[in-house]
Design a protein around this motif. Structure first.
Motif, PDB file in Angstrom:
ATOM      1  N   LEU A 126     -12.228  -7.058 -16.627  1.00 14.40           N
ATOM      2  CA  LEU A 126     -11.350  -6.991 -17.800  1.00 14.40           C
ATOM      3  C   LEU A 126     -12.049  -6.325 -18.976  1.00 14.40           C
ATOM      4  CD1 LEU A 126      -9.624 -10.493 -17.654  1.00 14.40           C
ATOM      5  CD2 LEU A 126      -8.590  -8.274 -17.138  1.00 14.40           C
ATOM      6  N   ALA A 127     -13.342  -6.616 -19.150  1.00 14.21           N
ATOM      7  CA  ALA A 127     -14.091  -6.021 -20.263  1.00 14.21           C
ATOM      8  C   ALA A 127     -14.221  -4.518 -20.093  1.00 14.21           C
ATOM      9  CB  ALA A 127     -15.464  -6.664 -20.383  1.00 14.21           C
ATOM     10  N   SER A 128     -14.152  -4.038 -18.860  1.00 10.40           N
ATOM     11  CA  SER A 128     -14.309  -2.606 -18.610  1.00 10.40           C
ATOM     12  C   SER A 128     -13.029  -1.818 -18.878  1.00 10.40           C
ATOM     13  CB  SER A 128     -14.751  -2.376 -17.164  1.00 10.40           C
ATOM     14  OG  SER A 128     -13.676  -2.626 -16.279  1.00 10.40           O
ATOM     15  N   LEU A 129     -11.901  -2.507 -19.008  1.00 12.48           N
ATOM     16  CA  LEU A 129     -10.627  -1.818 -19.248  1.00 12.48           C
ATOM     17  C   LEU A 129     -10.547  -1.316 -20.685  1.00 12.48           C
ATOM     18  CD1 LEU A 129      -8.115  -4.303 -17.567  1.00 12.48           C
ATOM     19  CD2 LEU A 129      -8.975  -2.147 -16.613  1.00 12.48           C
ATOM     20  N   LEU A 165      -0.503  -0.282 -16.270  1.00 10.72           N
ATOM     21  CA  LEU A 165      -0.703  -1.329 -15.271  1.00 10.72           C
ATOM     22  C   LEU A 165      -1.291  -0.749 -13.987  1.00 10.72           C
ATOM     23  CD1 LEU A 165       2.471  -3.547 -15.717  1.00 10.72           C
ATOM     24  CD2 LEU A 165       0.106  -4.201 -16.183  1.00 10.72           C
ATOM     25  N   HIS A 166      -0.807   0.410 -13.600  1.00  7.73           N
ATOM     26  CA  HIS A 166      -1.321   1.048 -12.391  1.00  7.73           C
ATOM     27  C   HIS A 166      -2.818   1.351 -12.534  1.00  7.73           C
ATOM     28  CE1 HIS A 166      -1.302   3.449  -8.745  1.00  7.73           C
ATOM     29  NE2 HIS A 166      -1.935   4.407  -9.420  1.00  7.73           N
ATOM     30  N   ARG A 167      -3.192   1.934 -13.682  1.00  2.65           N
ATOM     31  CA  ARG A 167      -4.613   2.237 -13.919  1.00  2.65           C
ATOM     32  C   ARG A 167      -5.437   0.955 -13.978  1.00  2.65           C
ATOM     33  NH1 ARG A 167      -2.574   5.970 -17.618  1.00  2.65           N
ATOM     34  NH2 ARG A 167      -3.062   4.595 -19.367  1.00  2.65           N
ATOM     35  N   ALA A 168      -4.927  -0.052 -14.706  1.00  2.83           N
ATOM     36  CA  ALA A 168      -5.678  -1.310 -14.857  1.00  2.83           C
ATOM     37  C   ALA A 168      -5.880  -1.984 -13.512  1.00  2.83           C
ATOM     38  CB  ALA A 168      -4.942  -2.247 -15.814  1.00  2.83           C
ATOM     39  N   ARG A 169      -4.825  -2.031 -12.706  1.00  2.00           N
ATOM     40  CA  ARG A 169      -4.960  -2.651 -11.386  1.00  2.00           C
ATOM     41  C   ARG A 169      -5.991  -1.916 -10.540  1.00  2.00           C
ATOM     42  NH1 ARG A 169       1.367  -3.092 -11.078  1.00  2.00           N
ATOM     43  NH2 ARG A 169       1.676  -5.312 -11.410  1.00  2.00           N
ATOM     44  N   GLU A 174     -11.043  -2.082  -7.869  1.00  2.00           N
ATOM     45  CA  GLU A 174     -12.289  -1.414  -7.493  1.00  2.00           C
ATOM     46  C   GLU A 174     -13.508  -2.250  -7.883  1.00  2.00           C
ATOM     47  OE1 GLU A 174     -14.597   2.644  -8.824  1.00  2.00           O
ATOM     48  OE2 GLU A 174     -12.408   2.710  -8.658  1.00  2.00           O
ATOM     49  N   LEU A 175     -13.495  -2.778  -9.097  1.00  2.00           N
ATOM     50  CA  LEU A 175     -14.646  -3.556  -9.559  1.00  2.00           C
ATOM     51  C   LEU A 175     -14.767  -4.880  -8.817  1.00  2.00           C
ATOM     52  CD1 LEU A 175     -14.473  -2.792 -13.378  1.00  2.00           C
ATOM     53  CD2 LEU A 175     -16.164  -1.970 -11.738  1.00  2.00           C
ATOM     54  N   LEU A 176     -13.624  -5.516  -8.540  1.00  2.00           N
ATOM     55  CA  LEU A 176     -13.689  -6.778  -7.800  1.00  2.00           C
ATOM     56  C   LEU A 176     -14.100  -6.556  -6.353  1.00  2.00           C
ATOM     57  CD1 LEU A 176     -10.620  -8.771  -9.180  1.00  2.00           C
ATOM     58  CD2 LEU A 176     -13.020  -8.975  -9.820  1.00  2.00           C
ATOM     59  N   GLY A 180     -17.311  -8.018  -4.266  1.00  2.00           N
ATOM     60  CA  GLY A 180     -17.028  -8.868  -3.113  1.00  2.00           C
ATOM     61  C   GLY A 180     -15.974  -9.922  -3.367  1.00  2.00           C
ATOM     62  N   GLU A 181     -15.250  -9.810  -4.510  1.00  2.00           N
ATOM     63  CA  GLU A 181     -14.229 -10.798  -4.836  1.00  2.00           C
ATOM     64  C   GLU A 181     -12.870 -10.361  -4.312  1.00  2.00           C
ATOM     65  OE1 GLU A 181     -14.841 -13.682  -6.038  1.00  2.00           O
ATOM     66  OE2 GLU A 181     -16.949 -13.259  -6.388  1.00  2.00           O
ATOM     67  N   ALA A 182     -11.934 -11.334  -4.214  1.00  2.00           N
ATOM     68  CA  ALA A 182     -10.562 -11.042  -3.803  1.00  2.00           C
ATOM     69  C   ALA A 182      -9.882 -10.188  -4.861  1.00  2.00           C
ATOM     70  CB  ALA A 182      -9.786 -12.346  -3.603  1.00  2.00           C
TER      71      ALA A 182
END
Length: 200
Positions: A126-129, A165-169, A174-176, A180-182
């Motif tokens: 979230l901080a990277s957005l 929303l598309h970019r944020a998702r 990618e970061l998650l 290794g997160e869901a």
């Protein structure tokens, strides 16, 4: 029951009528702000949201039955003045270990550690957005506003909401995935939940 538009219209003649709008929506606005800022500042901004709404009520489109997009928009504008505070908070959370007081009985520790790790990865994402993408994603994930209502709240076209929303998702996924997160979106508890459908 009177709509928000009717109450706001009535409040132009009788300011006391605005209290019903406050009672109806304060908790939701405050909860949204508390997820993004420390509680004292969030509560201050929630109060300021309603002060600005009251002062600007004559400009509200009374044909609109629901004042939430308008109120979330005011809150989002107020948040813009606190972007650095929000980003520092997200990055600090991402660096933190299990919060103090979170460790419970032995059989709960592993689950708590997993939840803390997921929360840190999500906070980093979230901080990277960019601010626009973060606003759109968190309004989508933490409120029940439609795309049209998010567009109204942020005063942008619906197509811009969809693209943000598309970019944020994409960035969050990618970061998650790299951590290794869901993959999912923020929930009210700060964890993950499957993304909602885009064709609303």
């Amino acid at each position: 029951m009177e709509t928000d538009g009717e109450l706001i219209a009535a409040s132009c003649a009788d300011p006391r009528a605005f209290a019903a709008v406050f009672d109806r929506h304060y908790d939701a606005i405050a909860a949204f702000l508390r997820r993004r800022l420390e509680r004292a500042l969030a509560d201050e901004l929630a109060s300021e949201t309603f002060l600005q709404a009251f002062d600007g009520r004559a400009r509200f489109d009374r044909a609109r039955a629901d004042a939430r997009p308008w109120l979330y928009g005011i809150a989002a504008n107020l948040l813009r003045g606190h972007r650095r505070s929000e980003e520092r908070r997200l990055r600090a959370y991402a660096r933190a270990a299990v919060p103090a007081g979170e460790a419970g009985a032995y059989d709960e520790v592993e689950a708590r550690l997993d939840a803390a790790a997921s929360g840190r990865a999500l906070a980093t994402a979230l901080a990277s957005l960019g601010p626009g993408e973060r606003d759109a994603l968190l309004l989508h994930a933490w409120t029940d506003l439609s795309y049209e209502q998010i567009a109204e709240a942020l005063e942008i076209p619906v197509g811009t909401v969809r693209s943000r929303l598309h970019r944020a998702r994409g960035i969050v996924r990618e970061l998650l995935a790299a951590s290794g997160e869901a993959v999912g979106e923020p929930t009210t508890a700060g964890g993950l939940t499957p993304a909602r459908e885009e064709n609303r």
